[in-house]
Design a protein around this motif. Structure first.
Motif, PDB file in Angstrom:
ATOM      1  N   TRP A 159       0.843  -1.194   0.000  1.00 13.46           N
ATOM      2  CA  TRP A 159       0.000   0.000   0.000  1.00 13.46           C
ATOM      3  C   TRP A 159       0.882   1.250   0.000  1.00 13.46           C
ATOM      4  CZ3 TRP A 159      -0.656   4.197   3.227  1.00 13.46           C
ATOM      5  CH2 TRP A 159      -1.761   5.005   2.946  1.00 13.46           C
ATOM      6  N   GLU A 160       1.911   1.271   0.842  1.00 17.34           N
ATOM      7  CA  GLU A 160       2.817   2.419   0.908  1.00 17.34           C
ATOM      8  C   GLU A 160       3.567   2.603  -0.410  1.00 17.34           C
ATOM      9  OE1 GLU A 160       5.236   1.647   4.334  1.00 17.34           O
ATOM     10  OE2 GLU A 160       3.637   2.245   5.714  1.00 17.34           O
ATOM     11  N   LEU A 161       3.969   1.505  -1.020  1.00 17.59           N
ATOM     12  CA  LEU A 161       4.652   1.573  -2.309  1.00 17.59           C
ATOM     13  C   LEU A 161       3.729   2.153  -3.380  1.00 17.59           C
ATOM     14  CD1 LEU A 161       7.387   0.838  -3.594  1.00 17.59           C
ATOM     15  CD2 LEU A 161       6.436  -1.409  -4.107  1.00 17.59           C
ATOM     16  N   LYS A 162       2.475   1.744  -3.350  1.00 15.46           N
ATOM     17  CA  LYS A 162       1.500   2.268  -4.303  1.00 15.46           C
ATOM     18  C   LYS A 162       1.301   3.770  -4.107  1.00 15.46           C
ATOM     19  CE  LYS A 162      -3.171   1.411  -5.999  1.00 15.46           C
ATOM     20  NZ  LYS A 162      -4.363   0.563  -5.854  1.00 15.46           N
ATOM     21  N   GLN A 163       1.183   4.200  -2.855  1.00 18.87           N
ATOM     22  CA  GLN A 163       1.027   5.624  -2.563  1.00 18.87           C
ATOM     23  C   GLN A 163       2.251   6.411  -3.012  1.00 18.87           C
ATOM     24  OE1 GLN A 163      -1.954   6.836  -1.531  1.00 18.87           O
ATOM     25  NE2 GLN A 163      -2.479   4.693  -1.803  1.00 18.87           N
ATOM     26  N   MET A 164       3.429   5.871  -2.761  1.00 17.70           N
ATOM     27  CA  MET A 164       4.663   6.529  -3.174  1.00 17.70           C
ATOM     28  C   MET A 164       4.716   6.652  -4.692  1.00 17.70           C
ATOM     29  SD  MET A 164       8.653   5.375  -2.637  1.00 17.70           S
ATOM     30  CE  MET A 164       8.384   4.914  -0.945  1.00 17.70           C
ATOM     31  N   SER A 165       4.305   5.606  -5.355  1.00 20.06           N
ATOM     32  CA  SER A 165       4.321   5.602  -6.817  1.00 20.06           C
ATOM     33  C   SER A 165       3.394   6.676  -7.380  1.00 20.06           C
ATOM     34  CB  SER A 165       3.899   4.222  -7.320  1.00 20.06           C
ATOM     35  OG  SER A 165       3.838   4.188  -8.714  1.00 20.06           O
ATOM     36  N   LYS A 166       2.257   6.875  -6.725  1.00 20.93           N
ATOM     37  CA  LYS A 166       1.294   7.887  -7.175  1.00 20.93           C
ATOM     38  C   LYS A 166       1.732   9.303  -6.811  1.00 20.93           C
ATOM     39  CE  LYS A 166      -2.977   5.272  -6.532  1.00 20.93           C
ATOM     40  NZ  LYS A 166      -4.197   5.248  -5.714  1.00 20.93           N
ATOM     41  N   ASN A 167       2.107   9.483  -5.548  1.00 19.53           N
ATOM     42  CA  ASN A 167       2.342  10.816  -5.017  1.00 19.53           C
ATOM     43  C   ASN A 167       3.762  11.350  -5.202  1.00 19.53           C
ATOM     44  OD1 ASN A 167      -0.318  10.716  -4.078  1.00 19.53           O
ATOM     45  ND2 ASN A 167       0.310   9.838  -2.134  1.00 19.53           N
ATOM     46  N   GLU A 206       4.949  -1.944 -10.074  1.00 18.95           N
ATOM     47  CA  GLU A 206       3.641  -2.467 -10.490  1.00 18.95           C
ATOM     48  C   GLU A 206       3.533  -3.961 -10.230  1.00 18.95           C
ATOM     49  OE1 GLU A 206       3.362  -1.168 -14.550  1.00 18.95           O
ATOM     50  OE2 GLU A 206       3.114   0.931 -13.959  1.00 18.95           O
ATOM     51  N   ALA A 207       4.622  -4.700 -10.490  1.00 21.18           N
ATOM     52  CA  ALA A 207       4.615  -6.142 -10.249  1.00 21.18           C
ATOM     53  C   ALA A 207       4.475  -6.442  -8.756  1.00 21.18           C
ATOM     54  CB  ALA A 207       5.889  -6.781 -10.802  1.00 21.18           C
ATOM     55  N   GLU A 208       5.160  -5.674  -7.917  1.00 24.09           N
ATOM     56  CA  GLU A 208       5.074  -5.881  -6.466  1.00 24.09           C
ATOM     57  C   GLU A 208       3.680  -5.547  -5.948  1.00 24.09           C
ATOM     58  OE1 GLU A 208       6.225  -7.082  -2.786  1.00 24.09           O
ATOM     59  OE2 GLU A 208       7.429  -7.271  -4.603  1.00 24.09           O
ATOM     60  N   ILE A 209       3.120  -4.456  -6.409  1.00 25.56           N
ATOM     61  CA  ILE A 209       1.796  -4.025  -5.964  1.00 25.56           C
ATOM     62  C   ILE A 209       0.725  -5.045  -6.373  1.00 25.56           C
ATOM     63  CG2 ILE A 209       0.002  -2.281  -6.339  1.00 25.56           C
ATOM     64  CD1 ILE A 209       2.289  -0.221  -6.541  1.00 25.56           C
ATOM     65  N   ALA A 210       0.904  -5.684  -7.509  1.00 26.85           N
ATOM     66  CA  ALA A 210      -0.085  -6.610  -8.034  1.00 26.85           C
ATOM     67  C   ALA A 210      -0.111  -7.962  -7.291  1.00 26.85           C
ATOM     68  CB  ALA A 210       0.166  -6.865  -9.521  1.00 26.85           C
ATOM     69  N   LYS A 211       0.924  -8.251  -6.512  1.00 21.87           N
ATOM     70  CA  LYS A 211       0.982  -9.523  -5.805  1.00 21.87           C
ATOM     71  C   LYS A 211      -0.079  -9.582  -4.705  1.00 21.87           C
ATOM     72  CE  LYS A 211       5.973 -10.252  -6.122  1.00 21.87           C
ATOM     73  NZ  LYS A 211       7.177 -10.358  -5.265  1.00 21.87           N
ATOM     74  N   PRO A 212      -0.669 -10.752  -4.494  1.00 25.88           N
ATOM     75  CA  PRO A 212      -1.559 -10.912  -3.349  1.00 25.88           C
ATOM     76  C   PRO A 212      -0.749 -10.901  -2.055  1.00 25.88           C
ATOM     77  CG  PRO A 212      -1.321 -12.982  -4.546  1.00 25.88           C
ATOM     78  CD  PRO A 212      -0.571 -11.948  -5.323  1.00 25.88           C
TER      79      PRO A 212
END
Length: 60
Positions: A26-34, A50-56
């Motif tokens: 979640w933090e990685l996704k936020q960092m990627s966006k912001n 993107e590959a890391e965020i997509a993992k379950p």
């Protein structure tokens, strides 16, 4: 009884690991966006993020 305690401790450890992965992704996704420039600073490509965020959460 000790075996049950061990099983419970193992289960708690697994759940804690899953929570940590979920929070990290979640933090990685936020960092990627912001702050996408920070992705370069930590040495990852956008594709890797993107590959890391997509993992379950259960997948390492």
């Amino acid at each position: 009884m000790p075996r049950r305690h061990s099983s419970l401790a193992t289960l708690r450890s697994i759940i804690a690991t899953w929570e940590e992965r979920k929070r990290f992704r979640w933090e990685l996704k936020q960092m990627s966006k912001n702050n996408p420039h920070l992705i370069d600073d930590i040495g990852l490509t956008q594709r890797q993020v993107e590959a890391e965020i997509a993992k379950p959460f259960w997948q390492a």
